[in-house]
Scaffold this motif. Sequence first.
Motif, PDB file in Angstrom:
ATOM      1  N   ARG A  58       0.612  -1.030   0.004  1.00 21.63           N
ATOM      2  CA  ARG A  58       0.218   0.209   0.179  1.00 21.63           C
ATOM      3  C   ARG A  58       0.872   1.332   0.202  1.00 21.63           C
ATOM      4  O   ARG A  58       0.875   2.360   1.292  1.00 21.63           O
ATOM      5  N   PRO A  59       1.544   1.554  -1.369  1.00 19.55           N
ATOM      6  CA  PRO A  59       2.350   2.498  -1.151  1.00 19.55           C
ATOM      7  C   PRO A  59       2.010   3.864  -1.182  1.00 19.55           C
ATOM      8  O   PRO A  59       1.997   5.432  -0.624  1.00 19.55           O
ATOM      9  N   GLU A  60      -0.077   3.455  -1.490  1.00 18.97           N
ATOM     10  CA  GLU A  60      -0.455   5.115  -1.526  1.00 18.97           C
ATOM     11  C   GLU A  60      -0.727   5.650  -0.684  1.00 18.97           C
ATOM     12  O   GLU A  60      -0.460   7.705  -0.606  1.00 18.97           O
ATOM     13  N   HIS A  61      -0.079   5.740   0.538  1.00 18.79           N
ATOM     14  CA  HIS A  61      -0.144   7.216   1.379  1.00 18.79           C
ATOM     15  C   HIS A  61       0.833   7.227   1.623  1.00 18.79           C
ATOM     16  O   HIS A  61       0.930   8.513   1.980  1.00 18.79           O
ATOM     17  N   PHE A  62       2.538   6.880   1.389  1.00 14.49           N
ATOM     18  CA  PHE A  62       3.613   7.220   1.590  1.00 14.49           C
ATOM     19  C   PHE A  62       3.740   8.467   0.035  1.00 14.49           C
ATOM     20  O   PHE A  62       4.568   9.751   0.565  1.00 14.49           O
ATOM     21  N   ILE A  63       3.189   7.829  -1.001  1.00 18.12           N
ATOM     22  CA  ILE A  63       3.136   8.879  -1.645  1.00 18.12           C
ATOM     23  C   ILE A  63       2.517  10.231  -1.498  1.00 18.12           C
ATOM     24  O   ILE A  63       3.041  11.145  -2.079  1.00 18.12           O
ATOM     25  N   LYS A  64       1.241  10.064  -0.789  1.00 16.82           N
ATOM     26  CA  LYS A  64       0.745  11.423  -0.685  1.00 16.82           C
ATOM     27  C   LYS A  64       1.739  12.371   0.436  1.00 16.82           C
ATOM     28  O   LYS A  64       1.389  13.475   0.038  1.00 16.82           O
ATOM     29  N   LEU A  65       2.171  11.746   1.067  1.00 16.99           N
ATOM     30  CA  LEU A  65       2.457  12.284   2.881  1.00 16.99           C
ATOM     31  C   LEU A  65       4.391  13.127   1.417  1.00 16.99           C
ATOM     32  O   LEU A  65       4.464  13.881   2.362  1.00 16.99           O
ATOM     33  N   VAL A  66       4.597  12.372   0.606  1.00 19.83           N
ATOM     34  CA  VAL A  66       5.775  12.949   0.425  1.00 19.83           C
ATOM     35  C   VAL A  66       5.892  14.278  -0.278  1.00 19.83           C
ATOM     36  O   VAL A  66       6.801  14.739   0.488  1.00 19.83           O
ATOM     37  N   PRO A  67       5.292  14.706  -0.412  1.00 24.14           N
ATOM     38  CA  PRO A  67       5.164  15.761  -1.378  1.00 24.14           C
ATOM     39  C   PRO A  67       5.081  17.537   0.260  1.00 24.14           C
ATOM     40  O   PRO A  67       5.659  18.359  -0.210  1.00 24.14           O
ATOM     41  N   GLN A  68       4.371  16.786   0.785  1.00 21.29           N
ATOM     42  CA  GLN A  68       4.266  17.661   2.036  1.00 21.29           C
ATOM     43  C   GLN A  68       5.314  17.231   3.700  1.00 21.29           C
ATOM     44  O   GLN A  68       5.265  17.780   4.023  1.00 21.29           O
ATOM     45  N   LYS A 120       9.533  17.147   5.254  1.00 21.41           N
ATOM     46  CA  LYS A 120      11.046  17.450   4.584  1.00 21.41           C
ATOM     47  C   LYS A 120      11.453  17.031   3.567  1.00 21.41           C
ATOM     48  O   LYS A 120      12.335  17.043   3.189  1.00 21.41           O
ATOM     49  N   TRP A 121      11.382  15.536   2.783  1.00 18.63           N
ATOM     50  CA  TRP A 121      12.156  15.163   1.651  1.00 18.63           C
ATOM     51  C   TRP A 121      11.476  15.369   0.546  1.00 18.63           C
ATOM     52  O   TRP A 121      11.555  14.713  -0.700  1.00 18.63           O
ATOM     53  N   ALA A 122      10.121  16.262   0.439  1.00 21.16           N
ATOM     54  CA  ALA A 122       9.917  16.399  -1.095  1.00 21.16           C
ATOM     55  C   ALA A 122      10.326  16.572  -2.284  1.00 21.16           C
ATOM     56  O   ALA A 122      11.822  17.571  -1.743  1.00 21.16           O
ATOM     57  N   ASN A 123      10.563  16.211  -2.852  1.00 24.48           N
ATOM     58  CA  ASN A 123      11.342  16.482  -4.609  1.00 24.48           C
ATOM     59  C   ASN A 123      12.576  15.727  -3.795  1.00 24.48           C
ATOM     60  O   ASN A 123      13.652  15.584  -5.083  1.00 24.48           O
ATOM     61  N   HIS A 124      12.847  14.772  -3.167  1.00 17.81           N
ATOM     62  CA  HIS A 124      13.853  14.314  -3.109  1.00 17.81           C
ATOM     63  C   HIS A 124      13.864  12.823  -3.110  1.00 17.81           C
ATOM     64  O   HIS A 124      14.568  12.145  -2.182  1.00 17.81           O
ATOM     65  N   ILE A 125      12.638  12.783  -2.991  1.00 22.00           N
ATOM     66  CA  ILE A 125      11.999  10.961  -3.128  1.00 22.00           C
ATOM     67  C   ILE A 125      10.874  10.897  -4.383  1.00 22.00           C
ATOM     68  O   ILE A 125      10.356  11.337  -4.491  1.00 22.00           O
TER      69      ILE A 125
END
Length: 301
Positions: free
Chosen positions: A251-261, A263-268
């Motif tokens: 279930r990667p969807e939750h993580f994918i949603k969290l990334v842009p908000q 501290k690691w936005a644009n680096h994952i």
Amino acid sequence: MSFKIKEEIRCAGGKLLKVMHQSKATGTPMDVNLYLPQQYYDGTAKAKIPSLYFLSGLTCTPNNASEKAFWQREADKYGFAMVFPDTSPRGPNVPTDPEGGWDFGVGAGFYVNATQPPFNTNFNMYQYVHSELPNALTDFFRSEGRPAGLGSVDFIDNVSITGHSMGGFGAVSGFLKNINKYKSCSAFAPIIDPTTTPWGVKAFTGYLGTNKETWREYDPCELINEVPYVAGKEILIHYGTNDQWKEPYLRPEHFIKLVPQSKWANHIDVKLVDGFDHSYYFISTFVPEHAEFHAKHLGLI
Ligand SMILES: N[C@@H](CCC(=O)N[C@@H](CS)C(=O)NCC(=O)O)C(=O)O
């Protein structure tokens, strides 16, 4: 602690070594596979040869990835060594899943330090992978009994980490928890949301207990908000859209949603690749992309 070389297998331009050593962290002998690239043997490396740690998934030994991920040619291409640790302690006195499953206990150490009896005696895979093993390998390569070759290998400073499924979780959580240690991190189909998905919940309950507060320190979904971004570091992740474990285990969807908000936005960078499954057919297809990614971060290209 000294290593015993069990097998030395000629492979691609270098050699795959199957070694064994006694671990303090797990209290058991541990198997490890090492791939030493061509540059170790021909002495053409310009600096110490960096290492890439590959953490395997549920049920694996160090052999699965050594035989089926095809890292070796990539390691020769760029000049890095590969370290394939085992997935758990093993042995007659090592406790395992009381339910007899393959997703907990032996073959499923989850790269955490267990706090719950009876697992806390042996299941200290976090300590083993991120601390004891790199130091033990360094001592081994300084010792008289080191594998014959012309190069020297860096197991501590210029290192990166990757892994598959449970090992992808171990790579991402270990990278973020040791943010000054690894140069880069990648993962194939990682168990990225372990506190809400069945394999993770079972492992965390068994190893860490029922207090979910204690799960947070290993949770990638928390860590990307807690660990400040360090310049130059990146995480690359692939999932196959046809992965048979995607729902409900990964279930990667939750993580994918969290990334842009986070501290690691644009680096994952999470890539969903069409039609691929969970197997080593998927892993081996994307190993060249991951190898190039790590080679760049390890200063090899
Ligand atoms: N039926 C599988 C279930 C577990 C599984 O898919 N394990 C993945 C990691 S989560 C794996 O790498 N299996 C070993 C392999 O494919 O060589 C097995 O027993 O291997």
